[in-house]
Design an enzyme around this catalytic site. Structure first.
Site, PDB file in Angstrom:
ATOM      1  N   ARG A  66       0.671 -31.394 -10.229  1.00 25.19           N
ATOM      2  CA  ARG A  66       1.672 -30.906  -9.297  1.00 25.19           C
ATOM      3  C   ARG A  66       1.489 -31.623  -7.961  1.00 25.19           C
ATOM      4  O   ARG A  66       0.356 -31.871  -7.541  1.00 25.19           O
ATOM      5  CB  ARG A  66       1.514 -29.389  -9.055  1.00 25.19           C
ATOM      6  CG  ARG A  66       2.017 -28.511 -10.179  1.00 25.19           C
ATOM      7  CD  ARG A  66       3.556 -28.530 -10.265  1.00 25.19           C
ATOM      8  NE  ARG A  66       4.078 -27.639 -11.282  1.00 25.19           N
ATOM      9  CZ  ARG A  66       4.320 -27.985 -12.545  1.00 25.19           C
ATOM     10  NH1 ARG A  66       4.093 -29.219 -12.954  1.00 25.19           N
ATOM     11  NH2 ARG A  66       4.827 -27.102 -13.401  1.00 25.19           N
ATOM     12  N   GLU A 121      10.365 -32.339  -4.521  1.00 25.35           N
ATOM     13  CA  GLU A 121      10.991 -33.052  -5.636  1.00 25.35           C
ATOM     14  C   GLU A 121      12.478 -32.724  -5.610  1.00 25.35           C
ATOM     15  O   GLU A 121      12.818 -31.540  -5.584  1.00 25.35           O
ATOM     16  CB  GLU A 121      10.370 -32.605  -6.960  1.00 25.35           C
ATOM     17  CG  GLU A 121       8.947 -33.114  -7.109  1.00 25.35           C
ATOM     18  CD  GLU A 121       8.288 -32.743  -8.417  1.00 25.35           C
ATOM     19  OE1 GLU A 121       8.958 -32.143  -9.280  1.00 25.35           O
ATOM     20  OE2 GLU A 121       7.106 -33.032  -8.580  1.00 25.35           O
ATOM     21  N   HIS A 152       8.884 -36.887 -12.076  1.00 30.03           N
ATOM     22  CA  HIS A 152       8.398 -35.726 -12.838  1.00 30.03           C
ATOM     23  C   HIS A 152       8.892 -35.768 -14.294  1.00 30.03           C
ATOM     24  O   HIS A 152       9.668 -34.909 -14.737  1.00 30.03           O
ATOM     25  CB  HIS A 152       8.844 -34.418 -12.160  1.00 30.03           C
ATOM     26  CG  HIS A 152       8.001 -33.244 -12.547  1.00 30.03           C
ATOM     27  ND1 HIS A 152       7.755 -32.172 -11.707  1.00 30.03           N
ATOM     28  CD2 HIS A 152       7.331 -32.950 -13.698  1.00 30.03           C
ATOM     29  CE1 HIS A 152       6.988 -31.291 -12.318  1.00 30.03           C
ATOM     30  NE2 HIS A 152       6.710 -31.739 -13.538  1.00 30.03           N
TER      31      HIS A 152
HETATM   32  O1  LIG Z   1       5.513 -30.010 -15.156  1.00 32.68           O
HETATM   33  C1  LIG Z   1       5.833 -29.597 -16.217  1.00 32.68           C
HETATM   34  C2  LIG Z   1       5.448 -28.321 -16.737  1.00 32.68           C
HETATM   35  O2  LIG Z   1       4.839 -27.530 -16.011  1.00 32.68           O
HETATM   36  O3  LIG Z   1       5.768 -28.052 -17.892  1.00 32.68           O
END
Ligand SMILES: O=CC(=O)O
Length: 352
Positions: A269, A298, A317
């Site tokens: 993260r 993001e 991401h």
């Molecule tokens: O970042 C992606 C998730 O948490 O699945």
């Protein structure tokens, strides 16, 4: 039958299940579920074919506006969300006392106010394991793209920078004989190490709140302090969850102890990294490069200083973004929700 006007203006009708006798059941008697995004088809299929719920979804690839979410959750028994929805006291109050189950289509749960959920006795499902392979695979791709400067290289090739073969041009750092550090050893960290091993990594080290001998044994990883992790790692991969303890933990203090030939990779993260400190470390040559699949915010604004750096590779991401994995996450999220509504243990439930 519960139907809705969707974000795209289409009518999202959820098929009524057939009873054994072949007659349409009275849908209004079924638990009501709201799905906050167009999720991959397998999850929708699970919900539809269950015959267990009536559900409405925000039939769009973009996040539901907050005000719309607050309206839509009212009176729901179950909520299936994705990681862009902040599920806090405001949403839970708007949902009201019927809400018994929340299922997030993500392994991360930093977007959920766990204390508020626990207080209300709402059970929570999430999607670990099904995405481990995809995330580990993407982490390797990002690590190699960063350490071997692939993005810079394709840019040079396309834009005329490719003059001739030169002895040190676009040189990077290789995995053979290196030390790889993992910050936060869980399933994903192990899967990353397993994939890196054939690249002839010399040593794996890790740090976590406490040693994790069973996981570490699988990859012969040595437990070290955070400082040692920073000092020894040629490649440092962040795989921890974002918690109050890990918020901003990758900061000046960490970067200043890393080698100036080290590569920093984050697929967990964005919040675990202090981005100003990272910018400083990258732009002054304190560390050699960084590959980030996650940022704050993001999307990262295109004028963000990190985008100006050649030694910073930024992805939007996408660690779990394979068709197989996103469908598996969607199905698991649906099955978690249904099990929770039946009052059964969920396939993957967070212990609050
Ligand atoms: O970042 C992606 C998730 O948490 O699945």
């Amino acid at each position: 039958m519960w139907c809705s006007r969707t974000a795209l203006g289409r009518l999202a009708l959820q098929t009524a299940p057939l009873s054994l006798a072949g007659f349409r059941r009275d849908m209004s008697a079924l638990p009501r579920v709201y799905v906050t995004r167009q999720i991959p088809p397998r999850g929708l299929q699970v919900l539809r074919e269950s015959g267990q719920v009536q559900f409405e979804l925000w039939d769009s690839d973009d996040p539901i506006p907050r005000q719309e979410l607050l309206k839509k959750v009212k009176g729901c028994d179950g909520l299936l969300c994705v990681l862009t929805e902040k599920i806090d006291a405001e949403v839970l109050n708007a949902a009201g006392p019927n809400l018994k189950v929340l299922s997030t289509m993500s392994v991360g749960f930093d977007h959920l106010s766990l204390g508020e959920l626990k207080k209300r006795g709402i059970r929570v499902g999430y999607t670990p394991e099904v995405l481990t392979d995809a995330v580990a695979e993407l982490t390797i791709a990002l690590l190699l793209a960063t350490s071997r400067r692939l993005i810079e290289a394709t840019h040079e090739a396309k834009t005329g920078g490719w003059g001739t073969w030169r002895t040190l041009w676009l040189c990077g750092y290789e995995l053979a004989d290196s030390t790889v550090g993992i910050f936060g050893l869980g399933r994903i960290g192990v899967a990353i190490a397993e994939r890196l091993k054939p690249f002839k990594v010399k040593k794996f080290i890790y740090t976590d709140v406490a040693p994790r001998p069973e996981l570490a044994a699988a990859i012969q990883a040595e437990y070290v302090s955070m400082d040692e992790l920073a000092r020894q790692s040629d490649f440092l991969a962040v795989c921890c969850a974002l918690t109050p303890e890990t918020q901003g933990i990758c900061n000046k203090n960490l970067f200043s102890k890393m080698k100036n030939t080290s590569i920093f990779i984050n697929t967990s993260r964005g919040g675990v990294v202090n981005q100003e400190d990272l910018y400083e470390a990258l732009s002054t040559g304190q560390i050699a490069g960084a590959g980030l699949d996650v940022t704050v915010p993001e999307p990262l604004p295109t004028n963000h200083p990190l985008f100006t750096l050649k030694n910073c590779v930024i992805l939007p991401h996408i660690a779990s973004a394979s068709y197989t994995t996103r469908n598996a996450m969607s199905a698991l999220a649906a099955n978690n929700l249904l099990a929770g509504l039946r009052g059964e243990p969920m396939p993957k439930e967070l212990q609050l």
